[in-house]
Design a protein around this motif. Sequence first.
Motif, mmCIF file in Angstrom:
data_model
loop_
_atom_site.group_PDB
_atom_site.id
_atom_site.type_symbol
_atom_site.label_atom_id
_atom_site.label_comp_id
_atom_site.label_asym_id
_atom_site.label_seq_id
_atom_site.Cartn_x
_atom_site.Cartn_y
_atom_site.Cartn_z
ATOM 1 N N SER A 22 0.819 -1.207 0.000
ATOM 2 C CA SER A 22 0.000 0.000 0.000
ATOM 3 C C SER A 22 0.857 1.262 0.000
ATOM 4 C CB SER A 22 -0.926 0.007 1.220
ATOM 5 O OG SER A 22 -0.169 -0.054 2.424
ATOM 6 N N LEU A 23 2.119 1.134 0.413
ATOM 7 C CA LEU A 23 3.027 2.282 0.407
ATOM 8 C C LEU A 23 3.428 2.646 -1.022
ATOM 9 C CD1 LEU A 23 5.357 1.202 3.353
ATOM 10 C CD2 LEU A 23 3.661 3.056 3.402
ATOM 11 N N PRO A 24 3.742 3.901 -1.286
ATOM 12 C CA PRO A 24 4.187 4.292 -2.636
ATOM 13 C C PRO A 24 5.671 4.024 -2.838
ATOM 14 C CG PRO A 24 4.098 6.217 -1.240
ATOM 15 C CD PRO A 24 3.602 5.073 -0.382
ATOM 16 N N PHE A 25 6.092 4.111 -4.089
ATOM 17 C CA PHE A 25 7.511 4.076 -4.402
ATOM 18 C C PHE A 25 8.139 5.438 -4.081
ATOM 19 C CE2 PHE A 25 7.432 0.593 -7.932
ATOM 20 C CZ PHE A 25 7.433 -0.385 -6.957
ATOM 21 N N HIS A 26 9.366 5.408 -3.608
ATOM 22 C CA HIS A 26 10.138 6.631 -3.414
ATOM 23 C C HIS A 26 10.701 7.035 -4.780
ATOM 24 C CE1 HIS A 26 13.321 9.366 -2.171
ATOM 25 N NE2 HIS A 26 12.829 9.369 -0.938
ATOM 26 N N PRO A 27 10.373 8.229 -5.292
ATOM 27 C CA PRO A 27 10.795 8.590 -6.656
ATOM 28 C C PRO A 27 12.299 8.480 -6.891
ATOM 29 C CG PRO A 27 9.163 10.138 -5.864
ATOM 30 C CD PRO A 27 9.530 9.271 -4.694
ATOM 31 N N GLU A 28 13.104 8.926 -5.936
ATOM 32 C CA GLU A 28 14.554 8.905 -6.146
ATOM 33 C C GLU A 28 15.104 7.491 -6.105
ATOM 34 O OE1 GLU A 28 16.076 11.512 -3.181
ATOM 35 O OE2 GLU A 28 15.364 13.338 -4.184
ATOM 36 N N ARG A 29 14.589 6.671 -5.195
ATOM 37 C CA ARG A 29 15.067 5.283 -5.138
ATOM 38 C C ARG A 29 14.586 4.481 -6.342
ATOM 39 N NH1 ARG A 29 14.160 5.843 0.606
ATOM 40 N NH2 ARG A 29 12.251 4.607 0.572
ATOM 41 N N LEU A 30 13.400 4.805 -6.839
ATOM 42 C CA LEU A 30 12.927 4.141 -8.058
ATOM 43 C C LEU A 30 13.877 4.426 -9.210
ATOM 44 C CD1 LEU A 30 10.872 2.585 -9.759
ATOM 45 C CD2 LEU A 30 9.551 4.702 -9.971
ATOM 46 N N ARG A 31 14.279 5.677 -9.341
ATOM 47 C CA ARG A 31 15.179 6.048 -10.439
ATOM 48 C C ARG A 31 16.518 5.317 -10.310
ATOM 49 N NH1 ARG A 31 14.229 10.128 -14.719
ATOM 50 N NH2 ARG A 31 16.054 9.770 -15.998
ATOM 51 N N SER A 32 17.037 5.216 -9.106
ATOM 52 C CA SER A 32 18.358 4.618 -8.934
ATOM 53 C C SER A 32 18.336 3.097 -8.984
ATOM 54 C CB SER A 32 18.973 5.086 -7.606
ATOM 55 O OG SER A 32 18.199 4.631 -6.510
ATOM 56 N N LEU A 33 17.186 2.483 -8.668
ATOM 57 C CA LEU A 33 17.110 1.017 -8.618
ATOM 58 C C LEU A 33 16.248 0.434 -9.739
ATOM 59 C CD1 LEU A 33 16.680 0.567 -4.757
ATOM 60 C CD2 LEU A 33 18.718 0.024 -6.109
ATOM 61 N N VAL A 34 15.933 1.239 -10.751
ATOM 62 C CA VAL A 34 15.027 0.770 -11.795
ATOM 63 C C VAL A 34 15.585 -0.445 -12.528
ATOM 64 C CG1 VAL A 34 15.965 2.389 -13.512
ATOM 65 C CG2 VAL A 34 13.651 1.494 -13.781
ATOM 66 N N VAL A 35 16.893 -0.493 -12.749
ATOM 67 C CA VAL A 35 17.488 -1.634 -13.457
ATOM 68 C C VAL A 35 17.343 -2.907 -12.632
ATOM 69 C CG1 VAL A 35 19.637 -2.593 -14.361
ATOM 70 C CG2 VAL A 35 19.091 -0.188 -14.749
ATOM 71 N N ASP A 36 17.539 -2.809 -11.318
ATOM 72 C CA ASP A 36 17.378 -3.983 -10.462
ATOM 73 C C ASP A 36 15.936 -4.464 -10.448
ATOM 74 O OD1 ASP A 36 20.045 -3.865 -9.843
ATOM 75 O OD2 ASP A 36 19.765 -2.940 -7.880
ATOM 76 N N LEU A 37 14.990 -3.534 -10.430
ATOM 77 C CA LEU A 37 13.579 -3.925 -10.383
ATOM 78 C C LEU A 37 13.120 -4.527 -11.703
ATOM 79 C CD1 LEU A 37 11.004 -3.957 -8.679
ATOM 80 C CD2 LEU A 37 10.488 -1.666 -9.557
ATOM 81 N N ALA A 38 13.601 -3.981 -12.816
ATOM 82 C CA ALA A 38 13.210 -4.529 -14.126
ATOM 83 C C ALA A 38 13.836 -5.887 -14.382
ATOM 84 C CB ALA A 38 13.598 -3.549 -15.234
ATOM 85 N N GLY A 39 15.067 -6.098 -13.877
ATOM 86 C CA GLY A 39 15.726 -7.382 -14.060
ATOM 87 C C GLY A 39 16.089 -7.649 -15.509
ATOM 88 N N GLN A 40 16.438 -8.900 -15.778
ATOM 89 C CA GLN A 40 16.779 -9.345 -17.134
ATOM 90 C C GLN A 40 16.098 -10.680 -17.401
ATOM 91 O OE1 GLN A 40 21.041 -9.531 -17.411
ATOM 92 N NE2 GLN A 40 21.288 -7.323 -17.600
ATOM 93 N N GLY A 41 15.629 -10.835 -18.640
ATOM 94 C CA GLY A 41 14.991 -12.087 -19.017
ATOM 95 C C GLY A 41 13.676 -12.322 -18.298
ATOM 96 N N LEU A 42 12.897 -11.249 -18.064
ATOM 97 C CA LEU A 42 11.657 -11.353 -17.305
ATOM 98 C C LEU A 42 10.490 -10.751 -18.084
ATOM 99 C CD1 LEU A 42 12.953 -10.069 -13.838
ATOM 100 C CD2 LEU A 42 12.878 -12.439 -14.649
ATOM 101 N N CYS A 43 9.279 -11.120 -17.661
ATOM 102 C CA CYS A 43 8.063 -10.423 -18.045
ATOM 103 C C CYS A 43 7.451 -9.850 -16.771
ATOM 104 C CB CYS A 43 7.049 -11.365 -18.688
ATOM 105 S SG CYS A 43 7.367 -11.760 -20.414
ATOM 106 N N ALA A 44 6.984 -8.630 -16.815
ATOM 107 C CA ALA A 44 6.356 -8.027 -15.640
ATOM 108 C C ALA A 44 5.260 -7.076 -16.081
ATOM 109 C CB ALA A 44 7.390 -7.285 -14.792
ATOM 110 N N ARG A 45 4.266 -6.932 -15.248
ATOM 111 C CA ARG A 45 3.168 -6.015 -15.528
ATOM 112 C C ARG A 45 2.590 -5.571 -14.194
ATOM 113 N NH1 ARG A 45 2.045 -11.226 -15.990
ATOM 114 N NH2 ARG A 45 0.123 -12.042 -15.084
ATOM 115 N N GLY A 46 1.973 -4.404 -14.182
ATOM 116 C CA GLY A 46 1.350 -3.954 -12.958
ATOM 117 C C GLY A 46 1.345 -2.451 -12.828
ATOM 118 N N CYS A 47 1.178 -1.976 -11.597
ATOM 119 C CA CYS A 47 1.023 -0.558 -11.334
ATOM 120 C C CYS A 47 1.825 -0.167 -10.102
ATOM 121 C CB CYS A 47 -0.450 -0.219 -11.120
ATOM 122 S SG CYS A 47 -1.162 -0.966 -9.630
#
Length: 408
Positions: free
Chosen positions: A284-309
């Motif tokens: 229920s908590l939001p993403f922190h904008p600055e941490r999202l920007r810095s960790l976006v590669v880790d969250l997206a990963g490699q060789g994955l499919c993802a969807r959501g909000c």
Amino acid sequence: MTDTSDDFSSDLSDDLATLADTPAADTGADGRHALTVIGAVDPALLDLVDLALAGQDAVVIRAGLHFGADDETASSDGDDDDLVRLVSHSSADGFDDDPVRLDVPMPYTCPTCSLREVLVAVAEDRATQDPGGTTVILLPAAIELAHLLPRLAEDLADTGVRLAGAAHVLDATTALDELLEHRLLAAFPGDCRCTGAVHLANLGYADVVLALGRDEDLAGADLIEHLRPHDALLLPGLDAPLLETLTGLTHDSAASLSRIHPATTSAWGGPDDHGVWTLDLSASLPFHPERLRSLVVDLAGQGLCARGCFWLPSRPGRVCMWEVAGGALSVGDAGTWAEVPGAPSGAGDDAAAEPRCHLVVTGVGDEEMREQVRRAFARILLRPEEMAQALAWIGADDGLGDWFGQES
């Protein structure tokens, strides 16, 4: 380009009649003519479906998009128009060696809009010829069903045509590469989509998923199971009753759109015998904008499919879309939380429209990558103690304006 007119359908009537002059059997569930559509990324799979439907109780019409500047056939004929090409060489009598072809100048600059208008004319003409019969449209390669069918359903409402089931065809033997690796489509001039994005969208939207080349030991078959909704029918191969299944359904575009909306998508899951896994990450908590920007590669990963909000304290009223397919990440604005399918309209009842972060991530093997994504999701969330300052983000520059096409 050629502009359309109000009597576009009637202008085509004589030519369309030549596409299907053999009535098909009455398979309409309510007595109306049944129109069903089948799409794929690989046109070779549509060739196989075309052959499999020959001799069945339906008229099969292959639709294509041809762009004059790049189409050798159009250029050799001295015609540089962008065309919707209709080809019929399959009917209840079998597969004809001499197909009937009709080229229709695109009514609009938008290929999908043009295709839709031509299909409306085809459907209405077929309904006049054969009121209780069936027409199967094999779509041009890589058409996204969600962009075509909702308006098509609206245009066919209150006519003699029933929009039956919609199918997406893919090959389990190539599913891993096409969904998880970056493969450009280039289905038309300027097309920069990848195969994974179209597969992911159509798997979620289609009423029926037709998986070819499916063996018991294929991870690709398990991946398809993880990505298709529970209420979408899965047919394993061309021996399955495809035509009967599609004509027995009536397409519900609202339900299909709800399945692929970023804020209502579900973790459908599936077998894990061959290393396919799905993470269902929610908070229920939001993403922190600055941490999202810095960790976006880790969250997206490699060789994955993802969807959501997800949601951001800097954009509290907006649904932020997250999609990873074919090695590419897409982030964008998906409207307001009040516009989410199923969100209540009453001012005093907004539980279903509560902002949330919800990502569904699917991969094959690589447990380290799975844990990387899980950790990144947890790290990016605002910590409970940070929520006290969340209001300070509203109206502030969150550094993500380039992602959403505007400043916050």
